[in-house]
Each structure stands twice: as structure tokens, then as C-alpha cells.
Design an enzyme around this catalytic site. Structure first.
Site, mmCIF file in Angstrom:
data_model
loop_
_atom_site.group_PDB
_atom_site.id
_atom_site.type_symbol
_atom_site.label_atom_id
_atom_site.label_comp_id
_atom_site.label_asym_id
_atom_site.label_seq_id
_atom_site.Cartn_x
_atom_site.Cartn_y
_atom_site.Cartn_z
ATOM 1 N N SER A 21 0.827 -1.207 0.000
ATOM 2 C CA SER A 21 0.000 0.000 0.000
ATOM 3 C C SER A 21 0.865 1.263 0.000
ATOM 4 O O SER A 21 1.875 1.342 0.678
ATOM 5 C CB SER A 21 -0.877 -0.031 1.253
ATOM 6 O OG SER A 21 -1.645 1.143 1.315
ATOM 7 N N GLY A 46 -3.812 3.649 1.105
ATOM 8 C CA GLY A 46 -4.579 3.750 2.336
ATOM 9 C C GLY A 46 -5.856 4.559 2.149
ATOM 10 O O GLY A 46 -5.819 5.663 1.623
ATOM 11 N N LEU A 73 -1.452 9.576 4.921
ATOM 12 C CA LEU A 73 -2.741 9.003 4.501
ATOM 13 C C LEU A 73 -3.588 9.900 3.610
ATOM 14 O O LEU A 73 -4.816 9.877 3.669
ATOM 15 C CB LEU A 73 -3.575 8.610 5.732
ATOM 16 C CG LEU A 73 -2.968 7.539 6.629
ATOM 17 C CD1 LEU A 73 -3.868 7.328 7.850
ATOM 18 C CD2 LEU A 73 -2.795 6.233 5.883
ATOM 19 N N CYS A 130 0.357 3.295 10.814
ATOM 20 C CA CYS A 130 0.882 4.471 10.109
ATOM 21 C C CYS A 130 1.545 5.392 11.124
ATOM 22 O O CYS A 130 0.879 5.882 12.040
ATOM 23 C CB CYS A 130 -0.216 5.221 9.369
ATOM 24 S SG CYS A 130 0.425 6.718 8.582
ATOM 25 N N ASN A 192 5.241 -2.443 8.837
ATOM 26 C CA ASN A 192 5.076 -1.086 8.329
ATOM 27 C C ASN A 192 6.423 -0.378 8.544
ATOM 28 O O ASN A 192 7.393 -0.992 8.953
ATOM 29 C CB ASN A 192 3.929 -0.387 9.081
ATOM 30 C CG ASN A 192 3.328 0.753 8.251
ATOM 31 O OD1 ASN A 192 4.042 1.481 7.575
ATOM 32 N ND2 ASN A 192 2.015 0.895 8.307
ATOM 33 N N GLY A 217 12.634 0.646 2.669
ATOM 34 C CA GLY A 217 13.700 0.356 1.721
ATOM 35 C C GLY A 217 14.608 -0.751 2.242
ATOM 36 O O GLY A 217 14.404 -1.271 3.345
ATOM 37 N N GLY A 244 11.610 -3.775 2.712
ATOM 38 C CA GLY A 244 12.861 -3.707 1.964
ATOM 39 C C GLY A 244 13.074 -4.766 0.907
ATOM 40 O O GLY A 244 14.179 -4.905 0.384
#
Lengths: 302, 260
Positions: A21, A46, A73, A130, A192, A217, A244
Site C-alpha cells: 500500500s 490507504g 494518509l 501508520c 510497516n 527500503g 525492503g
């Protein structure tokens, strides 16, 4: 050709590679350069019950082997998704999964209830992790009580496959995973982004508009892999691994750690066609090692 | 109307240093004709062999020559990423995602007098725009600004395409001062203005355009990650809320922006 299909609860994926996402739009943005139907699943950006403008610019800072973001978001709300986006993506021949976020358990549930009505969406991924919004998001994902309260509310409003995306910004991710499993989650996806920051030394100022952002990453891969290993051995629901992943080797590491499927995120920015290459690479590895099915290597790492 | 995007391995045909802070890379696709690209669009160039950087670099399309199958990129050497791109040599491969973004509006009538205003490396996309206008039988007017004479880029290329007026901050070439002070603005009337350059310059030109009721477009260069409208990092505040510069832009009508 090995069998690449895998299951997340009742959801069957044609291969274990999904796009994460917030890194692949609604898929449509990438269709010029990648065959969307060759991807196992696409987790769209999201979505919240109400539209959100997100945070101010600047929202990103580059790091060695990764990046920080604090998008926050931004989206046009679930009604816009259902009316404008869903008709354009419902017939894409892959699993389209909606990432759902909110500011209270009720808010999450209201959004999930709208998605529940969409015939061709068979799963949602609940974003309780988030790091870039003040109201909700990670606030729920960092405590057992918070995570449980959101999953409990959403479970009542949503009867298809429910994936819960976990935050790594916790002391004990296993306890959160077990808690959401107990509330009826069908799967957990992790990780996340990791909360971080970056400073412009000439301006003597943090680079991101809200000061902090989520790190993603290749630099986060070892942390994510460790967490996937730990969580997959502690829960009985399928685990989706991300963090990653940029190559088939990375993906196979996550699968061997215990992931039933994986998501590719930030790597989409470097190579928009990477997800299909990773799926092909997994197949080649399985063939070269005479493994009949990707399911045969899930969690095999000692 | 959107042009199809491609991922291509370009080959560097030539590398030219323009002063000590800019490198012009002329590239080709050795295997196929380059895809169609519009003036004001950009490419996301992959930076190989740079440990400090991670993401692609958005670089505007400086010029496209169909005959030689070349696309040019003018790189300002700013940080590790642009310096790595600037080290590419003839024969090297350059992975590019292109063309991206909306591009400048092209004038529909040959009678439309268009002023193309550029500052610093922001002059880059205006060369291609001017060249396309020339192909359509129009004569563009360029107003190019730089700090000093040696930072004026590709002047001879611009002169091949249209009328060129210049300002420098130190007066070492053209008129001394900023582009908005150039005498051409007081002598001639223009029907529309297209601008690309540093933010203060674009804001000053936008103010001039608004004061004189001239339609004006500016090209923004917000930091971006994906270039495809997925990451939502490069947003600009507009009258429609936060929008992605990479897909809704990089070119915006000044009336869409919330600039004072």
C-alpha cells in the site's frame, strides 16, 4: 514451472508477490510498464472513511538504502474509492486489496463496512501502524488494547479476509500479533515503516514537514525479516512479509522465515516492474532446486 | 491523451561539460525509436553506483531529436545523485522511466506570442518547447536569466530556435538584474508565458503575469520518489487541494496554485 499459488486465509493468490500500500497507487498508474495480472495481489493506497489531505510538503527524505516519508494518509475517502476507483480496478485479473485506516475503531469499521459491499474486493489490510498521523494509525498498533479494539470493531463490520498490518515501532510485536489473531484477524502483514528522522545541517532543521517519518527500503530488511520469523512462529494465521524486499532472493528469505506471501514496497519506485521480476525469480529458484510449490518452503528456515 | 510510459536503457552518446556545474548528456535508444515525449515532461533517471543515494532523479527533457533518435538531459551537479549522473560517459547505459508528467500547453495558433522564461538549469525544458514551436511554424521568444554569464546554458541552441533575451545578476551578459526587470517586458506584449526556474523567479514572473492579465504556466520541481503518482511525496497545494507534481504537473497554470 513451479506452483506459485499461496493462500491467505480464504484468499488464494496466483503467486506470493503483492505490491504494498502507498507504493503502487491503484495499480493503474503502473500499467504502462508492468503486467498487472502477473502480480499476486495489489494492495491499494490507504483509504479512510473521510477524505484526507495528508501532511504538508516536504514529505520525503532520501537515506542510504532507503527513504523516509510522512505522507499522512492522503486520500479522497472511501466513497470516492467505491464510486470512482473500484469500477476501474474491479476487473483487473489479480487480487485487489484495500488498505483501510481510521481515527477510531468506529471510523475503521465504517470504512471497512463500505468495502465489504464491493463484490470483487476479497480482502482488506487494516493499517494500525501508520507513523505519520496524529489521530489513530500507529497509536492503535503499538498497544495490545489499541490493536484489539480496532480489529474487534472491524471484524464485526467485515466478513471477508482481514489482514492486519503491524507496526515495528513496539517492544514486543509478537504480543500484538497474538492479540489481533485472538480478535479474529485472518492474517498479519509486517512490517510497516520504522519511525525515523533526518536533519538538514545547513538549515539546522529536520527535513520532513512533521519532523519524523517512516523509514522503508532495503535498510529495514533485516529488522523486518527477524520480526516475520518471530511472529510466524507464534501465531497460527498466515503471515505476509514486507520490508525492503527488492529481489527474488529477499522474497525467498521472507518466505523461508515464515511468510506465506510477501509485499514489495519502496522497490517499486526504483523499478516499477520489480514485482513481476521477483515472482519470476521465485519460480526460477524453485525450479532450479526441484521444489514443486512455493508452499513447500514457507517457514523452512531453522 | 497521456503518452505511454516506458522503461528504457538509454545509451549515452556524448557527455559535455557546460562550465563546472552542469553536464549535458545526449542519449539514444540503440534498439528502438524513442517514444513520443512532450515539452515540459520529464524522465526518472536511475542513479547507479551511488552509495549515498537511493531514488531515481527527476530530470526534465531538454531536447528530443527524432532524426538522430536522441534525447538530451541537462544535469546540474548539486548532490550525490546528480554528480553520479554527471559522471556517465559516452557508451554508458542510463535506465530511464519516461515520459512523465503533463508538459507545457502548446500554443494552437501561430499568431500567439509566447514568451518562454527560464532561470538557471530551469531553461532546460524550454529548449525543447521552443524547438517544437519552431517546427509548428512559430517563433518563440526566450528570456533567460542566470547569476553570471558563465551560468547561461545552451545559448547558441536557443538562438537557433528563436529570439533570445538575457539577464544576469552581475551584468556580465545581457541586461543586469532579474528576468522580471528586462526591458523586453516593457516593449512587447505577449499572449502567454511559460516559466521554469528557481521558485522565487517563477513567483516573480507569476506576479508580473497576473498583474498584466497574461496566462502563465510554471513548471515545479518538488522532490519526488516514484514519478508515477503513487507515493504522494511531491505534492503541491493547489485550489483542488494537495496534488502530485509528477502526474498533475510538473506544469501548472498559476491560477491553480495557492501562491500569494
Amino acid at each position: 514451472m513451479a506452483n506459485l499459488s499461496t493462500n491467505i486465509g480464504a484468499l488464494q493468490l496466483k503467486n506470493p508477490v503483492m505490491t504494498a500500500s502507498g507504493t503502487f497507487g491503484y495499480g493503474l498508474e503502473f500499467e504502462d510498464v508492468v503486467d498487472l495480472t502477473a502480480i499476486g495481489g495489489i494492495i491499494v493506497k490507504g483509504t479512510t472513511f473521510q477524505p484526507r489531505q495528508g501532511n504538508d510538503y516536504p514529505r520525503m527524505a532520501e537515506t542510504p538504502s532507503g527513504m523516509l516519508n510522512c505522507v499522512g494518509l492522503q486520500n479522497k475517502g472511501v466513497q470516492y474509492f467505491c464510486e470512482e476507483i473500484y469500477p476501474k480496478i474491479r476487473n483487473i485479473d489479480t487480487e485487489m486489496i484495500v488498505n483501510v485506516s481510521g481515527s477510531s475503531p468506529e471510523d475503521y469499521a465504517r470504512c471497512a463496512a463500505c468495502i465489504n459491499e464491493l463484490e470483487d474486493i476479497h480482502a482488506i489490510e487494516l493499517n494500525i501502524s501508520c507513523p505519520n498521523v496524529h489521530d489513530g494509525g500507529m497509536a492503535f498498533g503499538v498497544t495490545v488494547e489499541g490493536a484489539s479494539s480496532v480489529v474487534r470493531a472491524v471484524r464485526q463490520a467485515y466478513d471477508k479476509t482481514l489482514i492486519v498490518k503491524l507496526s515495528p515501532n513496539v517492544t514486543d510485536i509478537v504480543s500484538i500479533a497474538k492479540a489481533v489473531e485472538a480478535e479474529g484477524a485472518d492474517s498479519v502483514s509486517l512490517i510497516n515503516t520504522l519511525m525515523g528522522t533526518s536533519i538538514d545541517i545547513e538549515k539546522r532543521k529536520r527535513m520532513l514537514s512533521i519532523g519524523t517519518g517512516g523509514l522503508s527500503g532495503p535498510c529495514v530488511k533485516p529488522v523486518a525479516l527477524r520480526m516475520v520469523y518471530q511472529v510466524s512462529r507464534a501465531v497460527n494465521i498466515p503471515v505476509i512479509g514486507l520490508g525492503g524486499i527488492s529481489s527474488a532472493t529477499d522474497a525467498i528469505e521472507f518466505i523461508m522465515a515464515g511468510a506465506s506471501a510477501i509485499e514489495i514496497g519502496t522497490a517499486n519506485f526504483l523499478d516499477p516492474a520489480i514485482s513481476v521480476k521477483v515472482a519470476q525469480g521465485i519460480n526460477e529458484w524453485l525450479d532450479a532446486h526441484n521444489v514443486a510449490s512455493v508452499k513447500d518452503i514457507i517457514g523452512v528456515a531453522e | 491523451m497521456a503518452l505511454k510510459k516506458h522503461i528504457v536503457d538509454l545509451q549515452v552518446v556524448s557527455r559535455e561539460e557546460l562550465g563546472d556545474r552542469f553536464v549535458l548528456l545526449k542519449c539514444t535508444d540503440a534498439n528502438a525509436p524513442l517514444p513520443p515525449m512532450m515539452p515540459g515532461q520529464f524522465a526518472q533517471l536511475r542513479v547507479d553506483g551511488s552509495k549515498e543515494t537511493f531514488l531515481r532523479r527527476p530530470i526534465s527533457i531538454n531536447f528530443v531529436d527524432l532524426k538522430s533518435n536522441q534525447v538530451w538531459f541537462l544535469i546540474q551537479l548539486v548532490g550525490a545523485g546528480s554528480r553520479a549522473l554527471g559522471r556517465l560517459q559516452a557508451g554508458d547505459l542510463l535506465n530511464a522511466l519516461l515520459p512523465l508528467g503533463n508538459g507545457f500547453s502548446m500554443p494552437v495558433s501561430a499568431d500567439t506570442k509566447v514568451l518562454l522564461v527560464g532561470g538557471g538549469v530551469g531553461t532546460a525544458p524550454l529548449l525543447y518547447m521552443g524547438a517544437q514551436m519552431k517546427l509548428m511554424g512559430m517563433k518563440p521568444t526566450f528570456l533567460l536569466g542566470a547569476r553570471t554569464a558563465d551560468m547561461l546554458l545552451q545559448l547558441e541552441e536557443f538562438q537557433k530556435v528563436g529570439d533570445v533575451y538575457v539577464t544576469t545578476e552581475d551584468g556580465s551578459a545581457g541586461e543586469k538584474g532579474f528576468v522580471t526587470q528586462h526591458s523586453i517586458l516593457f516593449k512587447e506584449h505577449f499572449d502567454r508565458i511559460s516559466v521554469c526556474g528557481p521558485s522565487p523567479m517563477m513567483k516573480a514572473v507569476a506576479k508580473y503575469a497576473r498583474a498584466n492579465s497574461i496566462p502563465c504556466e510554471v513548471s515545479l520541481e518538488n522532490m519526488m520518489a516514484c514519478g508515477l503518482g503513487a507515493c504522494l511525496c511531491c505534492v503541491e497545494k493547489t485550489t483542488k487541494g494537495n496534488v502530485c507534481v509528477c502526474t498533475e504537473g510538473p506544469v501548472f497554470d498559476i491560477n491553480e496554485l495557492t501562491w500569494e
